[in-house]
Design an enzyme around this catalytic site. Structure first.
Site, PDB file in Angstrom:
ATOM      1  N   ASN A  13      18.752  76.745 -15.316  1.00  0.00           N
ATOM      2  CA  ASN A  13      18.147  75.440 -15.011  1.00  0.00           C
ATOM      3  C   ASN A  13      18.541  74.480 -16.128  1.00  0.00           C
ATOM      4  OD1 ASN A  13      16.529  73.262 -14.474  1.00  0.00           O
ATOM      5  ND2 ASN A  13      14.593  74.282 -14.954  1.00  0.00           N
ATOM      6  N   LYS A  15      18.049  71.372 -16.269  1.00  0.00           N
ATOM      7  CA  LYS A  15      17.094  70.256 -16.430  1.00  0.00           C
ATOM      8  C   LYS A  15      17.853  68.920 -16.536  1.00  0.00           C
ATOM      9  CE  LYS A  15      13.824  73.473 -18.385  1.00  0.00           C
ATOM     10  NZ  LYS A  15      12.652  73.697 -19.214  1.00  0.00           N
ATOM     11  N   HIS A  97       8.649  73.371 -10.128  1.00  0.00           N
ATOM     12  CA  HIS A  97       8.768  73.639 -11.572  1.00  0.00           C
ATOM     13  C   HIS A  97       7.596  72.983 -12.311  1.00  0.00           C
ATOM     14  CE1 HIS A  97      10.239  73.655 -15.669  1.00  0.00           C
ATOM     15  NE2 HIS A  97      11.042  74.626 -15.298  1.00  0.00           N
ATOM     16  N   GLU A  99       7.406  71.394 -14.981  1.00  0.00           N
ATOM     17  CA  GLU A  99       7.642  70.046 -15.527  1.00  0.00           C
ATOM     18  C   GLU A  99       7.426  68.993 -14.436  1.00  0.00           C
ATOM     19  OE1 GLU A  99      11.468  70.885 -17.232  1.00  0.00           O
ATOM     20  OE2 GLU A  99      10.520  71.936 -18.897  1.00  0.00           O
ATOM     21  N   GLU A 172       6.628  81.563 -14.592  1.00  0.00           N
ATOM     22  CA  GLU A 172       6.901  80.874 -15.856  1.00  0.00           C
ATOM     23  C   GLU A 172       5.584  80.405 -16.472  1.00  0.00           C
ATOM     24  OE1 GLU A 172      11.128  79.145 -15.942  1.00  0.00           O
ATOM     25  OE2 GLU A 172       9.877  77.711 -14.913  1.00  0.00           O
ATOM     26  N   GLY A 178      10.189  76.219 -23.140  1.00  0.00           N
ATOM     27  CA  GLY A 178      10.745  75.330 -24.158  1.00  0.00           C
ATOM     28  C   GLY A 178      10.043  75.421 -25.504  1.00  0.00           C
ATOM     29  N   SER A 217      11.502  80.319 -22.374  1.00  0.00           N
ATOM     30  CA  SER A 217      12.168  80.618 -23.647  1.00  0.00           C
ATOM     31  C   SER A 217      12.992  81.910 -23.607  1.00  0.00           C
ATOM     32  CB  SER A 217      11.149  80.670 -24.788  1.00  0.00           C
ATOM     33  OG  SER A 217      10.526  79.410 -24.947  1.00  0.00           O
TER      34      SER A 217
HETATM   35  P1  PGA Z   1      13.187  77.355 -21.223  1.00  0.00           P
HETATM   36  O1  PGA Z   1      12.920  76.748 -19.762  1.00  0.00           O
HETATM   37  O2  PGA Z   1      14.046  78.581 -21.016  1.00  0.00           O
HETATM   38  O3  PGA Z   1      13.888  76.255 -21.967  1.00  0.00           O
HETATM   39  O4  PGA Z   1      11.859  77.704 -21.789  1.00  0.00           O
HETATM   40  C1  PGA Z   1      12.687  77.582 -18.661  1.00  0.00           C
HETATM   41  C2  PGA Z   1      12.389  76.739 -17.464  1.00  0.00           C
HETATM   42  O5  PGA Z   1      11.686  75.726 -17.620  1.00  0.00           O
HETATM   43  O6  PGA Z   1      12.822  77.025 -16.332  1.00  0.00           O
END
Ligand code: PGA
Length: 267
Positions: A13, A15, A97, A99, A172, A178, A217
């Site tokens: 992903n 983003k 997601h 976010e 997640e 993140g 992460s």
């Molecule tokens: P990250 O993001 O690996 O940077 O923690 C994972 C995600 O949001 O899909």
């Protein structure tokens, strides 16, 4: 009884990173560095780079995914992109997601309609679920994820036990995204099994075969803890998916699990 067969899936992903100038090159480099045939690989670039990434990946077996779609197929929604528009550019699509739940206040009901649009358009959705830190600390992680699954999937599975065929779920925990802080493998593993149990309880056909990924992460150093768990079928990778070396390490580790499962007859 035949053993359950579940693939090992690594989804990148990106983003809101990369530009048209570098997305294709990054995708080709990742494809070259991760050529393990037993691992299902998907790259989700920003919408504007879907065409470039799809061109760069032609001739490889890396699939292209979108990061989101609108909840309607067409209509007066300025600036939005719908599932039928993505079909042809992508074969997968992330939905719900955290976010977007946070920044676009996406609800489970909206996410459910997005899932439906994906199925109608022939896109394979990756439904993202996960609890906030307070919810985990209060012992409400499983109940939160259950509510998200029921809200997003209940109406779809209500249409028929195979209406969600092809679905992948990504667990997640929001506090692990993140932040550099990962969940414990064992906690993520029990949540993955709980997710299949909820899908089964909702009446999903063959819920034991539902792939469940871990996200939050994930790096080449942490992936092993999750893939050592038989209930976890891969990862949704954010930050580390922008680095070719990291993706090479993650997919190499995933191929070990894929091979082990295949030879044990469980994948
Ligand atoms: P990250 O993001 O690996 O940077 O923690 C994972 C995600 O949001 O899909």
């Amino acid at each position: 009884m035949m053993p359950v067969v579940r693939p090992v899936v690594i989804v990148a992903n990106w983003k809101m990173h990369t530009t048209l100038a570098d997305a294709g090159e990054l995708a080709s480099s990742i494809a070259r560095a991760t050529a393990h045939p037993r691992v299902t690989r998907v790259i989700c670039p920003p919408h504007v780079s879907l065409a470039a990434v799809s061109a760069a990946l032609r001739g490889t077996d890396v699939a292209v995914g979108a990061q989101d779609c609108h909840s309607e197929a067409f209509g007066p929604y300025t600036g939005s992109v719908s599932a039928p528009m993505l079909a042809g550019l992508a074969t997968w699509c992330l939905v719900g997601h955290s976010e977007r739940r946070r920044d676009q206040t996406e609800t489970d009901e909206l996410i459910s309609r997005k899932l439906l649009r994906c199925f109608e358009a022939g896109l394979r959705p990756v439904l993202c679920v996960g609890e906030q830190l307070e919810e985990r600390d209060d012992g409400r992680a499983a109940a939160t994820v259950r509510t998200q699954l029921e809200g997003a999937l209940g109406a779809i599975i209500g249409r028929g036990p195979d209406a969600a065929a092809g679905l992948v779920v990504a667990y997640e925990p929001v506090w692990a995204i993140g932040t550099g802080r990962t969940a414990r493998g064992a906690d993520a593993a029990s949540m993955a099994q709980a997710i299949r149990d909820v899908a089964d309880g909702l009446g999903m056909d063959d819920a034991a075969s539902l792939p469940v990924l871990y996200g939050g992460s994930v790096t080449s150093a942490t992936i092993g803890e999750f893939l050592a768990e038989p209930t976890i079928d891969g990862a949704l990778v954010g930050g580390a998916s922008l680095k070719v070396e990291e993706m090479a390490g993650i997919v190499a580790r995933a191929s070990v699990t894929a091979e082990a499962r295949q030879s044990a007859g469980v994948a």
